[in-house]
Design a protein around this motif. Structure first.
Motif, PDB file in Angstrom:
ATOM      1  N   VAL A  11       7.861  -4.172  -2.250  1.00  0.00           N
ATOM      2  CA  VAL A  11       8.565  -2.918  -1.983  1.00  0.00           C
ATOM      3  C   VAL A  11       7.851  -2.213  -0.838  1.00  0.00           C
ATOM      4  O   VAL A  11       6.782  -1.633  -1.019  1.00  0.00           O
ATOM      5  CB  VAL A  11       8.595  -2.010  -3.226  1.00  0.00           C
ATOM      6  CG1 VAL A  11       9.414  -0.750  -2.933  1.00  0.00           C
ATOM      7  CG2 VAL A  11       9.191  -2.760  -4.405  1.00  0.00           C
ATOM      8  N   GLY A  12       8.426  -2.293   0.336  1.00  0.00           N
ATOM      9  CA  GLY A  12       7.837  -1.650   1.499  1.00  0.00           C
ATOM     10  C   GLY A  12       8.456  -0.301   1.767  1.00  0.00           C
ATOM     11  O   GLY A  12       9.353   0.152   1.050  1.00  0.00           O
ATOM     12  N   SER A  47      17.208   0.678  -7.269  1.00  0.00           N
ATOM     13  CA  SER A  47      18.396   0.033  -6.714  1.00  0.00           C
ATOM     14  C   SER A  47      18.032  -1.078  -5.738  1.00  0.00           C
ATOM     15  O   SER A  47      18.649  -2.150  -5.739  1.00  0.00           O
ATOM     16  CB  SER A  47      19.276   1.070  -6.012  1.00  0.00           C
ATOM     17  OG  SER A  47      19.642   2.098  -6.908  1.00  0.00           O
ATOM     18  N   GLY A  48      17.030  -0.829  -4.893  1.00  0.00           N
ATOM     19  CA  GLY A  48      16.612  -1.837  -3.922  1.00  0.00           C
ATOM     20  C   GLY A  48      16.061  -3.079  -4.595  1.00  0.00           C
ATOM     21  O   GLY A  48      16.350  -4.211  -4.184  1.00  0.00           O
ATOM     22  N   ILE A  49      15.240  -2.891  -5.644  1.00  0.00           N
ATOM     23  CA  ILE A  49      14.692  -4.033  -6.375  1.00  0.00           C
ATOM     24  C   ILE A  49      15.816  -4.808  -7.054  1.00  0.00           C
ATOM     25  O   ILE A  49      15.879  -6.041  -7.015  1.00  0.00           O
ATOM     26  CB  ILE A  49      13.648  -3.565  -7.414  1.00  0.00           C
ATOM     27  CG1 ILE A  49      12.407  -3.021  -6.707  1.00  0.00           C
ATOM     28  CG2 ILE A  49      13.260  -4.712  -8.342  1.00  0.00           C
ATOM     29  CD1 ILE A  49      11.348  -2.510  -7.649  1.00  0.00           C
ATOM     30  N   GLY A  73       4.414  -6.330  -5.313  1.00  0.00           N
ATOM     31  CA  GLY A  73       3.411  -5.779  -4.403  1.00  0.00           C
ATOM     32  C   GLY A  73       4.063  -4.669  -3.613  1.00  0.00           C
ATOM     33  O   GLY A  73       5.230  -4.783  -3.226  1.00  0.00           O
ATOM     34  N   THR A  74       3.341  -3.611  -3.376  1.00  0.00           N
ATOM     35  CA  THR A  74       3.970  -2.480  -2.691  1.00  0.00           C
ATOM     36  C   THR A  74       3.002  -1.789  -1.752  1.00  0.00           C
ATOM     37  O   THR A  74       1.806  -1.669  -2.042  1.00  0.00           O
ATOM     38  CB  THR A  74       4.522  -1.457  -3.706  1.00  0.00           C
ATOM     39  OG1 THR A  74       5.088  -0.354  -2.994  1.00  0.00           O
ATOM     40  CG2 THR A  74       3.429  -0.952  -4.634  1.00  0.00           C
ATOM     41  N   THR A  75       3.525  -1.358  -0.631  1.00  0.00           N
ATOM     42  CA  THR A  75       2.752  -0.514   0.294  1.00  0.00           C
ATOM     43  C   THR A  75       3.100   0.950   0.096  1.00  0.00           C
ATOM     44  O   THR A  75       2.631   1.798   0.851  1.00  0.00           O
ATOM     45  CB  THR A  75       3.045  -0.907   1.752  1.00  0.00           C
ATOM     46  OG1 THR A  75       4.445  -0.719   2.003  1.00  0.00           O
ATOM     47  CG2 THR A  75       2.669  -2.353   2.027  1.00  0.00           C
ATOM     48  N   GLY A 266      -0.182  -4.859  -0.660  1.00  0.00           N
ATOM     49  CA  GLY A 266       0.874  -5.365   0.205  1.00  0.00           C
ATOM     50  C   GLY A 266       0.299  -6.156   1.360  1.00  0.00           C
ATOM     51  O   GLY A 266       0.771  -7.256   1.687  1.00  0.00           O
ATOM     52  N   ALA A 267      -0.735  -5.616   1.988  1.00  0.00           N
ATOM     53  CA  ALA A 267      -1.378  -6.309   3.099  1.00  0.00           C
ATOM     54  C   ALA A 267      -2.054  -7.591   2.623  1.00  0.00           C
ATOM     55  O   ALA A 267      -2.001  -8.630   3.297  1.00  0.00           O
ATOM     56  CB  ALA A 267      -2.401  -5.388   3.753  1.00  0.00           C
ATOM     57  N   THR A 268      -2.708  -7.534   1.470  1.00  0.00           N
ATOM     58  CA  THR A 268      -3.338  -8.729   0.918  1.00  0.00           C
ATOM     59  C   THR A 268      -2.295  -9.809   0.654  1.00  0.00           C
ATOM     60  O   THR A 268      -2.499 -10.985   0.959  1.00  0.00           O
ATOM     61  CB  THR A 268      -4.066  -8.386  -0.397  1.00  0.00           C
ATOM     62  OG1 THR A 268      -4.992  -7.331  -0.152  1.00  0.00           O
ATOM     63  CG2 THR A 268      -4.801  -9.593  -0.941  1.00  0.00           C
TER      64      THR A 268
END
Length: 990
Positions: A11-12, A47-49, A73-75, A266-268
């Protein structure tokens, strides 16, 4: 279909990506990726997920009953901090537990101004805190906590951090837990974060991490709750995980309590996903991963075996220093949704972004906001939305924005590189279209298959971890038994977290005897294994979640106003220190600035030879004093009057105490005690005990206009750092000059020692008292004279520390960190005076008791081409020893360097009193004993000591290997000493 398909979701800020992976097909051309989908991140997240995962399940015809796990994973959390998004960051109240300490270095002292303006809500002090042995500095006083709660309530703050000295080892008094109970009783509905649950020993960094955790807590709970609702809507009852900063899994309930552990997940994930998709784990050269999302770009180095290069002991998250383990990543505010503005005729891109509103606010999507994606479409690099919507943009604007994007990416690559040599760059993330065709610093640009969903791929293939950080007694068990117990606990925690028992292995282990505390051992262990889907707990939406979802407030629109700007940095290539003539005394004085202070701090840690304690807290204390208008000044020894009365001293005790109690005024108090005893109203100048470590800055505190307003002499009594008071050049040349002296604990205890038969007993007696007084005291030594300073002190050492620090600053500014050791060597007099001893990677760290004292040893293996960054710099000096292994025993400081060749031949290449320095190859800065850790790439540097240590046999008796019990190690000078050039002499107006 067997239940082994894993769903990964990222989820960005702009997009939500989902993938379905069959790990059994890892080595096929598709890498086991069965389906993937990219959906816009929606304001409600759910909704996006739902859309992304439902599309993946539909397109691959995978029934929900076949899904083994969902990993997210999320930023989102990191983005909120990087963007300084006030909608999602709460104001935080900080309650510090210590009766006498922690006042000099305030919370938020080293934070970016923008975050301080949003998060800082309240700071209060109450009695409490522990000593290094676990005993109470003071008990918690409930009435004090209640009073502070009243003040917090008046401010309307509902997030509180409780941080006590040595709370991670508080297994008996549970002070932070006790205060939490009181706060939650007095402030109903308040969220309380206890620092010992967030990070480990290292007060300031632990507190920083806890504040970030508290600031994002409300938003994190809402986010995790929405993850659960999305799974429920998809009829997925498998386990739900979030990925942590180190790439391991965290169950959703824990993630809602400690979201800071997921900040850089997220970066990892993007790096792990890039490795998985590109097959990088099979032994290719190192590469740089550039993950361009919708809001931020994260850059890191991927090593040949497919894992990210680890950061140093302390890392920075959005400009805030914290102490939990993460890969070395650099984040910038650049993404597809980054705002493009014309500010005073200059085009800027980011750092703020329209985020998940890109598809409604971007020009090519019918909106009115100019974004980086619009620039990419206007330039012809991307075919997204309506190109006609950006046809009116001037070619000059598009060109300047592209140049800015290119400069931002090249600058970020420069930050993570340790050599100017180019490396392959793997471009991943949905914003990869922003990247130009060529980037300085890259040998080639590579977009692996499914690069736009690499984060989701990395999430899907994450492992399970279990960590332990405990302090144990070793009086009734051996160190090996205590270590084995910690390992078993870590393995048990990994299995309890859902790891397959047979797959678990110990990834990290570190054992540290607590200095100056008998029979106590700190052990840190991390175990890692594969996810066991048969024991992982499934997720269901409960009644409380549903009720909170109904009552949830609608999030207000994001503000795009200009953020608080950071202070501009000084160019080390052109900076000149300020040297003035004191009109009253006729003496040239070096007036210390914040830039000088930063150079001195870095240089002092290098000269500490791994000991002396970190100067970080001292630097903050002195910096704040400079900002408050106080002055600090340095003079040359030649400026001293012959009759000068010179005071000297510094801290004594365990460096492990300094990282918890922080910097205080114990040394000032000790000076006052000795002055009262000697009936001195003042003195003429102050000299440092040791230039190495935190003590190198202590004379500036004492000599500042806040206290005694006396100049600091450009000299000290060691030229480095040593563990004891009597290991000084003054004791070498003039025995019996250490008493009378005074020590003060800073909390109301002071001791005078007025006579002693020899110098060694002075240190032994004071150190025994120091242990009883909390294991750290300030010390004031017998005043000395101008003649003794000139004849016996190590001269121009403040200048040397400043020059070393400037070398590091220059290396950072010019992307030449790979040769910072060579730059330091030149400042130390060239290769006749200093040498590169070895280059390699720390492969083992041992800490043990030796002849009743706490000792240790690091093992550094030669770095093969595969383990290095893949670049060779022609400016590197040849090392004294190459190949094989180097072992460096240490007490508080490194004692000698022994090379073991591949054929087993052993040779001592350097020994005390010469300086042996371990530099972190990544940052160019010194690693101290507390930071020694497996896996760090290092450069070992040797510098010849002052002849004050070697011109008489007594010098080697006090400061050589035999003084530490190594009777079979003979000292041989590394080279010829070169006296450092005086800063005052070089920069004084002619």
């Amino acid at each position: 279909m067997s239940k082994h398909i894993r769903i990964g979701v990222d989820v960005g800020g702009t997009n939500t990506d989902a993938v379905a992976i069959d790990p059994t097909q890892k080595h096929t051309p598709t890498r086991g990726v069965l389906a993937h989908h990219k959906a816009p991140t929606t304001p409600d997240i759910t909704s996006g997920i739902e859309e992304a995962v439902r599309e993946v399940l539909t397109s691959s015809s995978i029934p929900s009953s076949s899904i083994a796990s969902v990993t997210v994973g999320t930023t989102a959390f990191l983005n909120s901090v990087v963007e300084q998004d006030a909608r999602r960051l709460s104001r935080v109240a900080v309650l510090r537990l210590s009766k006498s300490f922690l006042r000099e270095v305030q919370p938020f002292s080293d934070w970016p101004p923008g975050l301080v303006s949003i998060i800082k809500g309240y700071v209060g002090y109450v009695d409490g805190g522990l000593h290094i042995d676990g005993s109470q500095e003071a008990p918690v006083v409930e009435a004090q906590v209640v009073e502070k709660c009243k003040e917090i309530i008046e401010l309307g703050i509902s997030a509180v951090v409780v941080a006590g000295v040595y709370s991670p080892i508080d297994e008996t008094h549970r002070q932070e837990d006790r205060v939490r109970e009181i706060v939650m009783r007095e402030i109903p509905g308040c969220s309380v974060v206890c620092s010992h649950e967030v990070a480990n020993i290292g007060f300031l960094e632990r507190e920083n991490a806890s504040i970030l955790n508290a600031a994002i807590l409300k938003y994190a709970r809402k986010t995790v709750r929405r993850f659960r609702f999305a799974m429920n809507a998809l009829q997925l009852t498998c386990p739900l995980f979030l990925t942590q900063n180190d790439g391991t899994l965290l169950d959703s309930a824990s993630a809602a309590r400690v979201p800071v552990r997921t900040f850089s997940s997220g970066a990892t994930n993007s790096m792990r996903g890039a490795a998985y998709l590109a097959g990088h784990e099979v032994g290719k050269s190192s590469a740089i991963v550039v993950d361009i999302g919708g809001t931020t770009t994260d850059v890191g180095v991927l090593l040949p075996y497919g894992l990210p290069r680890q950061a140093s002991a302390y890392v920075t998250v959005a400009g805030v220093r914290v102490n939990y383990s993460m890969p070395h990543l650099h984040s910038i505010g650049l993404g597809g949704g980054s705002l493009v503005r014309d500010v005073d005729g200059k085009i800027t891109v980011g750092p703020d972004s329209v985020g998940h509103n890109l598809t409604t606010e971007g020009l090519v999507f019918g909106g009115s906001t100019l974004t980086a994606t619009d620039i990419s479409v206007a330039s012809g690099k991307a075919d997204i939305g309506k190109k006609s919507a950006v046809s009116q943009l001037s070619p000059e604007l598009v060109r300047d924005a592209q140049h800015r994007i290119k400069a931002l990416l090249e600058g970020a690559i420069d930050v993570v590189k340790t050599s100017p040599e180019p490396l392959p760059v793997l471009l991943v993330g949905g914003g990869s279209v922003l990247a130009p065709e060529v980037l300085a610093g890259s040998s080639q640009l590579i977009c692996p298959p499914f690069h736009d969903v690499a984060n989701a791929v990395g999430a899907a293939c994450s492992k399970v971890g279990g960590s332990v950080d405990i302090v144990q007694g070793v009086s009734n068990q051996t160190v090996a038994q205590a270590t084995e117990h910690a390992k078993k606990l870590a393995i048990q925690r990994a299995i309890a977290a859902g790891a397959v028992e047979d797959s678990v292995f110990i990834a990290e282990i570190d054992t540290m005897p607590l200095q100056y505390v008998a029979n106590r051992l700190r052990t840190i262990v991390k175990a890692v294994g594969e996810l066991d889907i048969n024991v992982a707990k499934t997720v269901e939406v409960d009644g409380d979640d549903a009720e909170e979802e109904v009552n949830e407030e609608v999030e207000e629109a994001k503000s795009h106003t200009q953020k608080v700007l950071e202070v501009a940095t000084v160019d080390p290539q052109t900076y000149r220190p300020q040297i003035v003539l004191n009109k009253e005394t006729g003496v040239k004085e070096w007036l210390i600035s914040e830039t000088d202070l930063a150079y001195l701090a870095d240089g002092c840690y290098v000269l500490g030879c791994a000991g002396g304690g970190s100067p970080a807290a001292s630097k903050i204390q002195l910096r704040d004093m400079l900002r408050a208008g106080y002055r600090m000044r340095v003079i040359d020894h030649s400026s001293l009057p012959e009759s000068a009365n010179i005071y000297w001293g510094g801290h004594m005790g365990s460096p492990a105490t300094s990282v918890e109690r922080l910097q205080s005024t114990e040394t000032v108090d000790a000076f006052k005690v000795l002055m009262e005893y000697l009936h001195h109203d003042t003195f003429d100048a102050v000299c440092g005990l040791e230039i190495g470590g935190a003590n190198g800055l202590e004379p500036f505190l004492v000599g500042s206009s806040r206290f005694f307003d006396r100049p600091v002499i450009d000299a000290d009594w060691m030229g480095r750092a040593y563990p004891t008071y009597w290991q000084t050049t003054l004791a070498v040349h003039t025995p019996g000059e250490l008493v009378p002296c005074a020590i003060d604990s800073g909390d109301g205890k002071s001791i005078l020692m007025v006579r002693a038969p020899d110098d060694e007993i002075v240190d032994r007696a004071l150190r025994a008292s120091c242990s009883e007084m909390g294991s750290r005291v300030g010390m004031a030594a017998k005043p000395t004279t101008t003649d003794k300073v000139r004849k016996h002190a190590v001269l121009n050492t403040c200048s040397m520390a400043w020059r070393v620090g400037r070398c590091i600053a220059k290396a950072e500014a010019t992307n030449s960190l790979s040769t910072v050791a060579e730059a330091i060597i030149e400042e130390a007099g060239g290769q006749q005076s200093a040498k590169v001893l070895f280059r390699g990677k720390i492969v083992a760290v041992e800490r043990r008791l030796y002849k009743g004292h706490s000792y240790g040893e690091i093992h550094i293996a030669n770095v093969s081409t595969e383990d290095d960054d893949g670049a060779v710099d022609d400016k590197r000096m040849p090392a004294v020893a190459e190949g094989g292994l180097m072992e460096i025993p240490f007490k508080n400081e490194s004692l000698f360097a022994e090379h073991i060749a591949e054929d087993g031949t052993k040779s001592i290449v350097a020994a005390v009193p010469d300086l042996i320095v371990v530099l972190d190859k990544e940052s160019g800065r010194a690693l101290g004993v507390p930071e020694f850790k497996y896996g760090y790439q290092v450069v070992v540097l040797g510098i010849t000591c002052s002849p004050r240590w070697t011109e008489t046999p007594r010098g080697l008796e006090i400061g050589g290997p035999k003084a530490f019990g190594y009777e079979d190690v003979e000292y041989k000078a590394l080279g010829v000493y070169t006296e450092p050039k005086s800063v005052i002499e070089e920069f004084a107006p002619k």
